[in-house]
Design an enzyme around this catalytic site. Structure first.
Site, PDB file in Angstrom:
ATOM      1  N   ASP A 122      -0.459   2.524   1.642  1.00 26.17           N
ATOM      2  CA  ASP A 122      -0.095   1.719   0.571  1.00 26.17           C
ATOM      3  C   ASP A 122      -0.687   0.370   0.684  1.00 26.17           C
ATOM      4  OD1 ASP A 122       0.485   3.248  -1.720  1.00 26.17           O
ATOM      5  OD2 ASP A 122       2.468   3.630  -0.834  1.00 26.17           O
ATOM      6  N   ASP A 180      -2.673   8.916  -5.524  1.00 23.52           N
ATOM      7  CA  ASP A 180      -2.449   7.338  -5.724  1.00 23.52           C
ATOM      8  C   ASP A 180      -3.159   6.679  -4.575  1.00 23.52           C
ATOM      9  OD1 ASP A 180      -0.347   9.057  -6.070  1.00 23.52           O
ATOM     10  OD2 ASP A 180       1.161   7.505  -6.372  1.00 23.52           O
TER      11      ASP A 180
END
Length: 402
Positions: A122, A180
Site C-alpha cells: 500500500d 486494490d
C-alpha cells in the site's frame, strides 16, 4: 544491455512522459454544482480542524463510530495513513489556510519512515497520496528521495514468476494479490519518469497485465483476491476477503480497478487499458443493482439489496475515476461518465452523506463500509472516502478552467 532491453527502456521513457494519453473530451461544469463544491471545500477545511483536534501526537485518523462517539486512530503503518495528509494538501491547494499546510507537514514528518516499509503493497496509498501530492505542490529533493525510496520498497514485493506485486504477506505457499493493488502502480510510473529506471515501469505494466488475465471475469467484474503459487505463477484460488462471496462483485474493488486502469492508460497510452477501464465502467454503470443515485451498495451482489448498506467511499472513488476517464473515452461514453460523476458529487454533498461541521468526528463523509465480513468499519466515515471526494471535486472544478 541488450538491444531489446534498450528499446524497452526507450519506450518506457517515451510513454511515461506526462500527458501521453489523449485528452480529447471537454465538458462544461454546472455553476450550481461549482457553488456546492465551493461550500463543501470550505466546510471540509472547518471539519478537518475538528478532526485534527481528536488526534494524539503520533496518531493518524482512521474512523469514527457515531453510535458510541468513539474515535479510532492508527499509527503510520496502517494502509490509510497517507490519506489524511493528502486530503489536507489537496484542500490547501483550494483554500490557502495555514492550518492545512502546517498539519500536513506535521503528519508527513510522522509518515516519512514508511518509505522503507517492505511489508505492505500500500505504499502508493501511503506515500504517493501524501508525499506525491506534497511534491506536486512544492517539489523538493527531500520529497523526491522519499518517493524514490518508497518505489524501491514497493518493488521488492514483485515476483517475476507470478508477474505481480504481492499484496498481503501470508504462508510461503501462497502469493496473495488483491485488486486494490492497481492503485499503487502510479508511484512506479512516477519513479521511472524521475529516475529514468524503466524497471519500475515494467513492474507496473506486468502487474496490470497479470491482473487483466486473472482478476477479471467475462462480464468485467473483478475478484477481490487471487492466490498464486509463488514458484510457478499458477492461480491457486480466486476468492474474496471483504466482499459478500467469492463470486460477488465487491463494490470498492470494482472502482479500484476502474481508477487503476484509467491511470494505466494515462501513463502508457496503451489502448488495451482504456478498453479495460471502459468495460469496467460499463459493468458498474449498467449494473441493475446500481442505485439511481449512483452510490453503490457495499457489494453489487449483497443479499439484502435494496436494504444493503451503501458505500460512500466507493461512490467517491468512482466519481474521481470517471472524471479522468471521461476525457479519454469516446464522446458519448465521456458524457455519460461526466454526468454520472457530477450526480455522485451532488449526492455526496447532501446532508445524508456530508456531515455537518463539528459532527462525524471531523470526517467529511458519512456512510462508508470498510470490511463487512469482518464486522469492522461498518457504516462509518473513512479517510479514503474523504480523500477521493475532495479529489473528485477538484477534478470537476478543473473542467471550468479549460
Amino acid at each position: 544491455m541488450k538491444l531489446k532491453n534498450l528499446a524497452f527502456a526507450a519506450a518506457c521513457l517515451l510513454f511515461c512522459l506526462p500527458g501521453v494519453a489523449q485528452q480529447q473530451n471537454k465538458f462544461t461544469p454546472q455553476p450550481a454544482v461549482l457553488a456546492i463544491i465551493k461550500k463543501d471545500l470550505a466546510d471540509a477545511d472547518a471539519q478537518y480542524k475538528v478532526l485534527a483536534g481528536k488526534l494524539n501526537a503520533e496518531e493518524f485518523p482512521k474512523t469514527y463510530h457515531p453510535e458510541t462517539g468513539k474515535q479510532e486512530n492508527s499509527g503510520s503503518g496502517w494502509w490509510c495513513s497517507g490519506f489524511y495528509p493528502g486530503t489536507l494538501l489537496n484542500l490547501y491547494e483550494e483554500i490557502p489556510d495555514k492550518f492545512l499546510i502546517d498539519e500536513a507537514d506535521r503528519m508527513l514528518a510522522l509518515l516519512a519512515k514508511e518509505q522503507y516499509n517492505t511489508h505492505t503493497h500500500d505504499l502508493g496509498f501511503m506515500m504517493y497520496c501524501s508525499f506525491g501530492t506534497a511534491n506536486r505542490l512544492n517539489p523538493t529533493p527531500q520529497y523526491k528521495q522519499k518517493l524514490i525510496n518508497s518505489a524501491k520498497s514497493l518493488s521488492t514485493r514483485f515476483n517475476p514468476k507470478v508477474g505481480a506485486i504481492k499484496s498481503w504477506d501470508s504462508k510461503p505457499s501462497d502469493f496473495l494479490v488483491i485488486i486494490d493493488n492497481m492503485m499503487n502502480l502510479e508511484l512506479l510510473f512516477w519513479a521511472t519518469r524521475v529516475t529514468g529506471d524503466s524497471s519500475y515501469y515494467k513492474i507496473a505494466v506486468t502487474h496490470a497485465n497479470t491482473t487483466i488475465k486473472n482478476h477479471y471475469r467475462p462480464d468485467y467484474s473483478s475478484y477481490h483476491v487471487i492466490n498464486y503459487n509463488p514458484e510457478t505463477g499458477a492461480v491457486q484460488e480466486k476468492k474474496t476477503a471483504q466482499g459478500f462471496a467469492n463470486e460477488s462483485a465487491w463494490a470498492r474493488g470494482q472502482v479500484w480497478g476502474l481508477y487503476g486502469f484509467t491511470v494505466m492508460y494515462r501513463e502508457t497510452g496503451d489502448k488495451k487499458y482504456l478498453n479495460q477501464a471502459n468495460n469496467i465502467a460499463k459493468f458498474i454503470l449498467d449494473n441493475p443493482n446500481l442505485p439511481a443515485d449512483k452510490i453503490p451498495y457495499w457489494d453489487f451482489n449483497a443479499p439484502n439489496i435494496p436494504n444493503a448498506l451503501r458505500d460512500a467511499s466507493a461512490g467517491a472513488i468512482m466519481a474521481s475515476a470517471l472524471l479522468e476517464l471521461c476525457k479519454y473515452a469516446n464522446k458519448a461514453d465521456g458524457r455519460r461518465y461526466f454526468n454520472t460523476a457530477e450526480s455522485v458529487i451532488k449526492t455526496l454533498s447532501s446532508s445524508h452523506y456530508r456531515a455537518a461541521i463539528g459532527t462525524n468526528g471531523g470526517f467529511i463523509l458519512k456512510h462508508s463500509v470498510g470490511h463487512f465480513p469482518a464486522s469492522t468499519e461498518i457504516d462509518v466515515p473513512l479517510t479514503y472516502a474523504d480523500y477521493y471526494f475532495v479529489e473528485a471535486m477538484k477534478r470537476y472544478k478543473a473542467f471550468a478552467r479549460k
